[in-house]
Write a protein that holds these residues in place. Structure first.
Motif, PDB file in Angstrom:
ATOM      1  N   GLU A 225      20.085  53.954  82.656  1.00 44.25           N
ATOM      2  CA  GLU A 225      18.747  54.003  83.250  1.00 44.25           C
ATOM      3  C   GLU A 225      18.342  52.650  83.841  1.00 44.25           C
ATOM      4  N   PHE A 226      18.727  51.556  83.178  1.00 45.50           N
ATOM      5  CA  PHE A 226      18.470  50.236  83.748  1.00 45.50           C
ATOM      6  C   PHE A 226      19.169  50.110  85.101  1.00 45.50           C
ATOM      7  N   CYS A 227      20.452  50.464  85.144  1.00 51.83           N
ATOM      8  CA  CYS A 227      21.221  50.347  86.385  1.00 51.83           C
ATOM      9  C   CYS A 227      20.611  51.194  87.492  1.00 51.83           C
ATOM     10  N   PHE A 228      20.241  52.409  87.153  1.00 56.47           N
ATOM     11  CA  PHE A 228      19.689  53.307  88.164  1.00 56.47           C
ATOM     12  C   PHE A 228      18.339  52.801  88.658  1.00 56.47           C
ATOM     13  N   ALA A 229      17.533  52.256  87.758  1.00 56.47           N
ATOM     14  CA  ALA A 229      16.233  51.721  88.166  1.00 56.47           C
ATOM     15  C   ALA A 229      16.399  50.603  89.181  1.00 56.47           C
ATOM     16  N   TYR A 230      17.458  49.809  89.026  1.00 60.18           N
ATOM     17  CA  TYR A 230      17.674  48.695  89.942  1.00 60.18           C
ATOM     18  C   TYR A 230      18.161  49.145  91.314  1.00 60.18           C
ATOM     19  N   LEU A 231      18.499  50.403  91.454  1.00 59.75           N
ATOM     20  CA  LEU A 231      18.815  50.934  92.777  1.00 59.75           C
ATOM     21  C   LEU A 231      17.543  51.258  93.554  1.00 59.75           C
ATOM     22  N   GLY A 232      16.400  51.219  92.859  1.00 61.12           N
ATOM     23  CA  GLY A 232      15.136  51.480  93.525  1.00 61.12           C
ATOM     24  C   GLY A 232      14.954  52.934  93.910  1.00 61.12           C
ATOM     25  N   GLN A 233      15.611  53.842  93.184  1.00 59.81           N
ATOM     26  CA  GLN A 233      15.513  55.266  93.474  1.00 59.81           C
ATOM     27  C   GLN A 233      14.904  55.988  92.272  1.00 59.81           C
ATOM     28  N   SER A 234      14.436  57.186  92.510  1.00 58.15           N
ATOM     29  CA  SER A 234      13.915  58.004  91.415  1.00 58.15           C
ATOM     30  C   SER A 234      14.442  59.420  91.571  1.00 58.15           C
ATOM     31  N   LEU A 235      14.615  60.075  90.454  1.00 58.86           N
ATOM     32  CA  LEU A 235      15.125  61.446  90.455  1.00 58.86           C
ATOM     33  C   LEU A 235      13.982  62.440  90.587  1.00 58.86           C
ATOM     34  N   PRO A 236      14.131  63.425  91.458  1.00 62.24           N
ATOM     35  CA  PRO A 236      13.136  64.501  91.495  1.00 62.24           C
ATOM     36  C   PRO A 236      13.088  65.210  90.144  1.00 62.24           C
ATOM     37  N   LEU A 237      11.939  65.706  89.789  1.00 61.60           N
ATOM     38  CA  LEU A 237      11.755  66.355  88.488  1.00 61.60           C
ATOM     39  C   LEU A 237      12.758  67.478  88.269  1.00 61.60           C
ATOM     40  N   ALA A 238      13.068  68.237  89.316  1.00 64.50           N
ATOM     41  CA  ALA A 238      13.968  69.388  89.185  1.00 64.50           C
ATOM     42  C   ALA A 238      15.403  68.970  88.851  1.00 64.50           C
ATOM     43  N   GLU A 239      15.757  67.703  89.101  1.00 70.42           N
ATOM     44  CA  GLU A 239      17.136  67.262  88.885  1.00 70.42           C
ATOM     45  C   GLU A 239      17.317  66.471  87.590  1.00 70.42           C
ATOM     46  N   ARG A 240      16.229  66.236  86.860  1.00 69.35           N
ATOM     47  CA  ARG A 240      16.328  65.368  85.691  1.00 69.35           C
ATOM     48  C   ARG A 240      17.109  65.998  84.540  1.00 69.35           C
ATOM     49  N   GLY A 241      17.053  67.312  84.413  1.00 67.37           N
ATOM     50  CA  GLY A 241      17.814  67.963  83.366  1.00 67.37           C
ATOM     51  C   GLY A 241      19.310  67.793  83.570  1.00 67.37           C
TER      52      GLY A 241
END
Length: 345
Positions: A225-241
């Motif tokens: 999650e740290f690595c992904f946050a540093y990409l400056g992107q966010s996951l749509p709610l439907a894809e979080r599962g």
């Protein structure tokens, strides 16, 4: 968006890269990666109960890349926050090659370049809480204080090192929040990571319960999650599962690396620390579980890769980097007894 931090001056950065280039530990890892490329199976013999058994794990290093890292042993956060403890942690990092883990497991250059001590709070916590030198009562008190901090960040513990952990984590998360990044998943997984330490010595767990707990305490989930946050992107709610399942399966695979490589260390040096062999005492049964479970989980992880480019595929790649980099690190780290493994490449 990228969190702010002081970049090293060009001359300092050049010196850091030169030091890495000639560090034999990096050379060894890079050679291993070169040998793993193009192969679809890693085969090695594992010494269990005095006999060698064959391990065969599917792998795919075709897209694996190592991100340049200027400084091998950061610990910048200790001096930046005025914390004591760096003088103890630095030798621990070097002896165990823990300073190499982020370099090989992360594919987010912003994560490494902006503040390369993101993982130090993990290593610092691991040093203090996960070992035979910490009495179970203190371990439980520390975990209780750490979990309480999530609900009340102003809470202080009587244990100075616990306060250091929360101070580091608060600083790291605060930087992300100031740049407008969502830290919900990071904090959720960090809480799960800490909570799992209570059961590291609990032999009453079921096998499934043990594997689930180990997948939490391996530290991959919050780091993804740290690595992904540093990409400056966010996951749509439907894809979080689906993203959660990617992360969980990646953690499970790294758990199998860790359990396989640390089994001798934990049996010899950390009596009472449960591992997979505790639940599968017969060597043949133990090895069969390692092979069959790894194949099943790896297949399920690969099947989750999206067919089309997008944010979810980017998330899968972050997880896959941990799967590949975690394997390289576990096979080469001096933290484990490498004499138990004979790799055929």
């Amino acid at each position: 968006m990228i969190a702010s931090a002081a970049f090293p001056r060009p001359r300092e950065q050049e010196a850091g890269l030169r030091a890495i280039r000639y560090d034999p530990r990096y050379v060894e890892n890079d050679l291993l990666i070169a040998r793993l490329r193009g192969r679809d199976t890693l085969t090695f013999s594992l010494l269990v109960d005095g006999l060698r058994h064959q391990i065969e794990w599917p792998i795919d290093f075709s897209e694996y890349r190592v991100v340049d890292r200027p400084h091998p042993v950061p610990l910048q956060i200790f001096s930046r926050l005025g914390l004591s403890g760096a003088e103890t942690l630095r030798p621990h990092l070097l002896r165990s090659d823990l300073d190499l883990l982020a370099y090989y497991a992360c594919d987010t250059s912003q994560y490494l370049q902006n503040c390369q001590d993101r993982m130090d709070w993990f290593f610092y916590l691991d040093y203090h809480v996960d070992g035979p030198g910490t009495p179970q009562q203190e371990r439980e008190e520390a975990v209780s204080d750490l979990l309480a901090w999530f609900d009340k960040p102003t809470r202080h513990s009587r244990l100075p090192w616990v306060n250091n952990v929360t101070t580091m984590l608060q600083e790291i998360v605060g930087e992300l929040k100031r740049d407008g990044l969502d830290t919900t998943a990071i904090l959720h997984d960090a809480r799960g990571y800490m909570k799992g330490f209570i059961h590291e010595y609990d032999s009453t767990l079921s096998l499934d319960g043990y594997m689930e707990n180990r997948a939490s305490t391996i530290g991959v989930k919050p780091e993804v999650e740290f690595c992904f946050a540093y990409l400056g992107q966010s996951l749509p709610l439907a894809e979080r599962g689906r993203a959660y399942m990617m992360k969980h399966l990646a953690s499970y695979l790294v758990t199998l690396y860790n359990d396989t490589c640390s089994q001798v260390k934990e049996q010899d040096l950390e009596q009472g620390h449960v591992n997979l062999k505790t639940f599968l005492p017969r060597s043949g049964e133990y090895v069969s579980f390692l092979n069959e479970t790894y194949r099943d989980v790896y297949s399920a992880f690969r099947a989750l890769r999206p067919q089309n480019p997008g944010v979810l595929e980017t998330y899968w790649k972050v997880c896959h980097q941990w799967v590949c980099g975690g394997l390289v690190w576990h096979l080469t780290s001096r933290r484990y007894n490498q004499a138990q493994m004979d790799i055929s490449l």
